[in-house]
Design a protein around this motif. Structure first.
Motif, PDB file in Angstrom:
ATOM      1  N   VAL A 408     -53.102  68.603  35.139  1.00  0.00           N
ATOM      2  CA  VAL A 408     -52.358  67.804  35.564  1.00  0.00           C
ATOM      3  C   VAL A 408     -50.800  67.998  35.283  1.00  0.00           C
ATOM      4  O   VAL A 408     -50.806  68.031  33.932  1.00  0.00           O
ATOM      5  CB  VAL A 408     -52.490  66.281  34.915  1.00  0.00           C
ATOM      6  N   ARG A 409     -49.478  68.270  35.551  1.00  0.00           N
ATOM      7  CA  ARG A 409     -48.566  68.646  35.344  1.00  0.00           C
ATOM      8  C   ARG A 409     -47.045  67.694  35.461  1.00  0.00           C
ATOM      9  O   ARG A 409     -46.945  67.482  36.557  1.00  0.00           O
ATOM     10  CB  ARG A 409     -47.624  70.041  35.892  1.00  0.00           C
ATOM     11  N   LEU A 410     -46.125  67.180  34.911  1.00  0.00           N
ATOM     12  CA  LEU A 410     -45.595  65.865  34.658  1.00  0.00           C
ATOM     13  C   LEU A 410     -44.554  66.479  34.403  1.00  0.00           C
ATOM     14  O   LEU A 410     -44.459  67.359  33.342  1.00  0.00           O
ATOM     15  CB  LEU A 410     -46.283  64.654  33.387  1.00  0.00           C
ATOM     16  N   LEU A 411     -42.909  66.152  34.664  1.00  0.00           N
ATOM     17  CA  LEU A 411     -42.025  66.634  34.244  1.00  0.00           C
ATOM     18  C   LEU A 411     -41.409  65.653  33.644  1.00  0.00           C
ATOM     19  O   LEU A 411     -41.647  63.951  34.007  1.00  0.00           O
ATOM     20  CB  LEU A 411     -40.682  66.894  35.650  1.00  0.00           C
ATOM     21  N   LYS A 412     -41.090  65.406  32.301  1.00  0.00           N
ATOM     22  CA  LYS A 412     -40.775  64.669  31.389  1.00  0.00           C
ATOM     23  C   LYS A 412     -38.753  64.854  32.006  1.00  0.00           C
ATOM     24  O   LYS A 412     -38.519  66.132  30.902  1.00  0.00           O
ATOM     25  CB  LYS A 412     -40.940  64.506  30.209  1.00  0.00           C
ATOM     26  N   GLY A 413     -37.903  63.737  32.373  1.00  0.00           N
ATOM     27  CA  GLY A 413     -36.836  64.865  32.883  1.00  0.00           C
ATOM     28  C   GLY A 413     -36.917  66.163  33.451  1.00  0.00           C
ATOM     29  O   GLY A 413     -37.460  65.849  34.821  1.00  0.00           O
ATOM     30  N   SER A 414     -36.407  67.153  32.665  1.00  0.00           N
ATOM     31  CA  SER A 414     -36.724  68.746  34.151  1.00  0.00           C
ATOM     32  C   SER A 414     -37.521  69.098  32.305  1.00  0.00           C
ATOM     33  O   SER A 414     -37.964  70.663  33.283  1.00  0.00           O
ATOM     34  CB  SER A 414     -35.473  69.168  33.486  1.00  0.00           C
ATOM     35  N   GLU A 415     -37.951  68.827  31.657  1.00  0.00           N
ATOM     36  CA  GLU A 415     -39.272  69.074  31.056  1.00  0.00           C
ATOM     37  C   GLU A 415     -40.579  68.992  31.635  1.00  0.00           C
ATOM     38  O   GLU A 415     -41.094  67.874  31.590  1.00  0.00           O
ATOM     39  CB  GLU A 415     -39.121  68.581  29.804  1.00  0.00           C
ATOM     40  N   PRO A 416     -41.593  70.702  32.161  1.00  0.00           N
ATOM     41  CA  PRO A 416     -42.984  69.938  32.715  1.00  0.00           C
ATOM     42  C   PRO A 416     -43.767  70.571  31.489  1.00  0.00           C
ATOM     43  O   PRO A 416     -43.686  70.532  30.386  1.00  0.00           O
ATOM     44  CB  PRO A 416     -43.149  71.642  33.711  1.00  0.00           C
ATOM     45  N   ILE A 417     -44.767  69.403  31.164  1.00  0.00           N
ATOM     46  CA  ILE A 417     -45.741  69.528  30.609  1.00  0.00           C
ATOM     47  C   ILE A 417     -47.221  69.489  30.955  1.00  0.00           C
ATOM     48  O   ILE A 417     -46.737  68.474  32.035  1.00  0.00           O
ATOM     49  CB  ILE A 417     -45.678  67.986  30.010  1.00  0.00           C
ATOM     50  N   GLU A 418     -48.288  70.496  31.390  1.00  0.00           N
ATOM     51  CA  GLU A 418     -49.408  70.092  31.676  1.00  0.00           C
ATOM     52  C   GLU A 418     -50.342  69.604  30.690  1.00  0.00           C
ATOM     53  O   GLU A 418     -50.161  70.125  29.541  1.00  0.00           O
ATOM     54  CB  GLU A 418     -49.257  71.540  31.692  1.00  0.00           C
ATOM     55  N   GLU A 419     -51.141  68.888  30.673  1.00  0.00           N
ATOM     56  CA  GLU A 419     -52.731  68.768  30.095  1.00  0.00           C
ATOM     57  C   GLU A 419     -53.877  69.119  31.324  1.00  0.00           C
ATOM     58  O   GLU A 419     -53.850  68.883  32.235  1.00  0.00           O
ATOM     59  CB  GLU A 419     -52.469  67.769  29.781  1.00  0.00           C
ATOM     60  N   ALA A 420     -55.312  68.831  30.715  1.00  0.00           N
ATOM     61  CA  ALA A 420     -56.070  68.915  31.318  1.00  0.00           C
ATOM     62  C   ALA A 420     -57.231  68.284  30.832  1.00  0.00           C
ATOM     63  O   ALA A 420     -56.351  67.452  29.300  1.00  0.00           O
ATOM     64  CB  ALA A 420     -56.535  70.634  31.185  1.00  0.00           C
ATOM     65  N   ALA A 421     -57.634  67.980  32.022  1.00  0.00           N
ATOM     66  CA  ALA A 421     -58.968  66.739  30.717  1.00  0.00           C
ATOM     67  C   ALA A 421     -60.475  66.461  31.678  1.00  0.00           C
ATOM     68  O   ALA A 421     -60.434  67.640  32.921  1.00  0.00           O
ATOM     69  CB  ALA A 421     -58.691  65.617  30.856  1.00  0.00           C
TER      70      ALA A 421
END
Ligand code: KIV
Ligand code: ZN
Length: 510
Positions: A408-421
């Motif tokens: 999953v990649r989420l945008l926090k404002g314009s900052e992309p943050i990616e994680e997997a599970a």
């Protein structure tokens, strides 16, 4: 023609439904829609209950024009002061104060004598009158109270300045004939009653709330209280849409009118369901998915020959959108905007733009886009809290022989943050990946998935409820891909949770 006043308590008694927790913006959206519906009174909350409730009532009092804005208060000074503070900005403010009058409640809950209860009611009404002209007094558990005591306390409340007298069936105990007899008794035996509005308020513990309310109207009640979709404490309150349509459809029998724009009922019902997360059963009268569906051959045949054979009111009269195919991907922004207007939506430019982008995406995925699809997309845009985290990218693998895995990649404002599970299933894997991004662990209270329309390419609609520190947050997401819909719903609930934490954390800490 006698005019029945419609008092909506969706935002107060309705919000007392287990698991329902609306934020101020959501309450405001519902209040605006109730004003469009044409209700006479909006009971916007119980301000003493929490600072959030007080602020929400204030916001509604400031922003919503038309209906009377009421706030609830027990019969004590603090409650009344908070209610007065909350409704002060309203053009037409009302304080609604109440005290229990049944022997069971007076003895076990209040531990007061009947004389003390009358004195408290009088003091409360007088105190409320110091803030507003319009004061409603309710005798809680009226239907299990002594009838002569009720007349006595009502007369005292009227003398103290009450302008509406409410006779609640708090525990849903009465029956139509008995309730009608009680209303007539109060009318005949209460000094001053002719100068005030008589209100009724029914709960649905025995499934009689609507029948009791209608019987009370026939017996002379002037105001009826209830909630949209019949939500509320325990088995809920009387469903306003059912009362309203009974009065309209059987006008020949009841001979009364209301100020309700019935074509707004369906939209109001959908909005309340979306924001509270309380699903509407398909066979629910007036607003359920099957309310206007004719299934058997005999019925269809009769209906096609003459609509009135099996239809006592039209879907149009309650605003059920037609499932005609309206727009395609070549229709363009203008046509989309016009259709939104026709469907009764009045959205900001930003929301129209976002809804349009979703519409174009949907046209690529789905062959026929109906009004119901458009409505589902737009309802997702109704929530007006800031979207701290937005879904940017989602990839899931699962199968009979695979470990469900999500990236999953989420945008926090314009900052992309990616994680997997990984998870027990694809939805679980997505939710775990999202939790890793946000660092927030919540309890998933409920998850429901339904199809917006029929067909294999139908939009999937997911509603989730998550719990954090005793508060429940609802999220809703739609997509032709049910995993994406699940992610959207979860993110919406999480965004509400984060918003709530940020809004109330400083005052709670203090
Ligand atoms: O059910 C009830 O008695 C109430 C009162 C506060 C009116 O909700
Ligand atoms: Zn109630």
């Amino acid at each position: 023609m006698r005019r029945i006043r419609i008092f909506d308590t969706t935002l107060r008694d309705g919000e007392q439904s287990p698991g329902v927790n609306l934020n101020a913006q959501e309450k405001l959206e519902i209040a605006r829609q109730l004003a469009r519906l044409g209700v006479d009174v909006i009971e916007a909350g119980f301000p003493v209950a929490s600072p959030g409730d007080l602020q929400a009532v204030q916001l509604i009092a400031r922003e919503v024009q038309g209906p009377i804005i009421a706030a609830l208060a027990r019969a004590n000074k603090t409650d009344i002061e908070k209610a007065a503070e909350a409704v002060r900005p309203a053009a037409r403010p009302r304080i609604h104060t109440f005290i229990a009058t049944s022997d069971i409640h007076m003895r076990h809950k209040l531990r007061k004598t009947p004389d003390e209860v009358v004195a408290m009611a009088v003091a409360a009404v007088r105190y409320a009158k110091g803030f507003v002209d319009d004061v409603e007094f309710s005798a809680e558990d009226a239907t299990r109270s002594d009838w002569d005591f009720l007349c006595r306390i009502f007369a005292a409340a009227i003398e103290a300045g009450a302008t509406t007298i409410n006779i609640p069936d708090t525990v849903g105990y009465t029956t139509p004939a008995e309730y009608a007899a009680l209303i007539r008794y109060v009318k005949e035996n209460t000094p001053g009653i002719d100068s005030v509005i008589i209100s009724v308020h029914c709960h649905d513990d025995l499934g009689l709330a609507v029948a009791n309310s209608l019987a009370a109207i026939e017996a002379g009640a002037d105001q009826v209280e209830g909630c949209i979709n019949g939500i509320g404490e325990r088995a809920g309150n009387a469903a306003l849409e059912e009362i309203i349509m009974a009065l309209r459809t059987r006008h020949d029998h009841y001979q009364v009118e209301t100020g309700i724009v019935t074509e707004q009922l369906y939209r109001t019902s959908r909005l309340v369901s979306t924001l509270t997360g309380m699903q509407i059963q398909p066979n629910k009268a007036i607003v359920g998915d099957n309310a206007f569906a004719h299934e058997s051959g005999i019925h269809q045949d009769g209906f096609l020959k003459e609509r009135t054979t099996y239809e006592i009111m039209t879907p149009e009269s309650v605003g059920v959108p037609q499932s005609r195919l309206v727009l395609g991907k070549h229709s363009g922004r203008h046509a989309f905007r016009v259709r939104l207007k026709e469907l009764g939506y009045d959205l900001s430019e930003e929301k129209i733009e976002r809804a349009y982008e979703r519409f174009v995406e949907l046209c690529d995925r789905k062959k026929h886009v109906s009004d119901r699809d458009i409505q589902a997309i737009v309802e997702e845009e109704v929530v007006t809290i800031p979207e701290l985290y937005a879904l940017d990218y989602l990839h899931v693998t699962s199968g009979t022989a695979a470990v469900p895995t999500a990236t999953v990649r989420l945008l926090k404002g314009s900052e992309p943050i990616e994680e997997a599970a990984i998870g027990d299933g694809p939805v679980d894997a997505v939710y775990r990946a999202i939790d890793r991004v946000t660092g927030i662990e919540t309890q998933l209270v409920s998850y429901t998935l339904s199809a917006v329309t029929s067909g294999k390419d139908a939009l999937g609609e997911v509603t989730v409820q998550i719990r954090d520190n005793g508060s429940v947050f609802v999220g809703r997401g739609t997509s032709t891909d049910i995993i994406e819909a699940s992610a959207r719903a979860y993110l919406q609930a999480l965004n509400k949770l984060i918003y709530d934490r940020q809004k109330f954390a400083p005052s709670m800490a203090g």
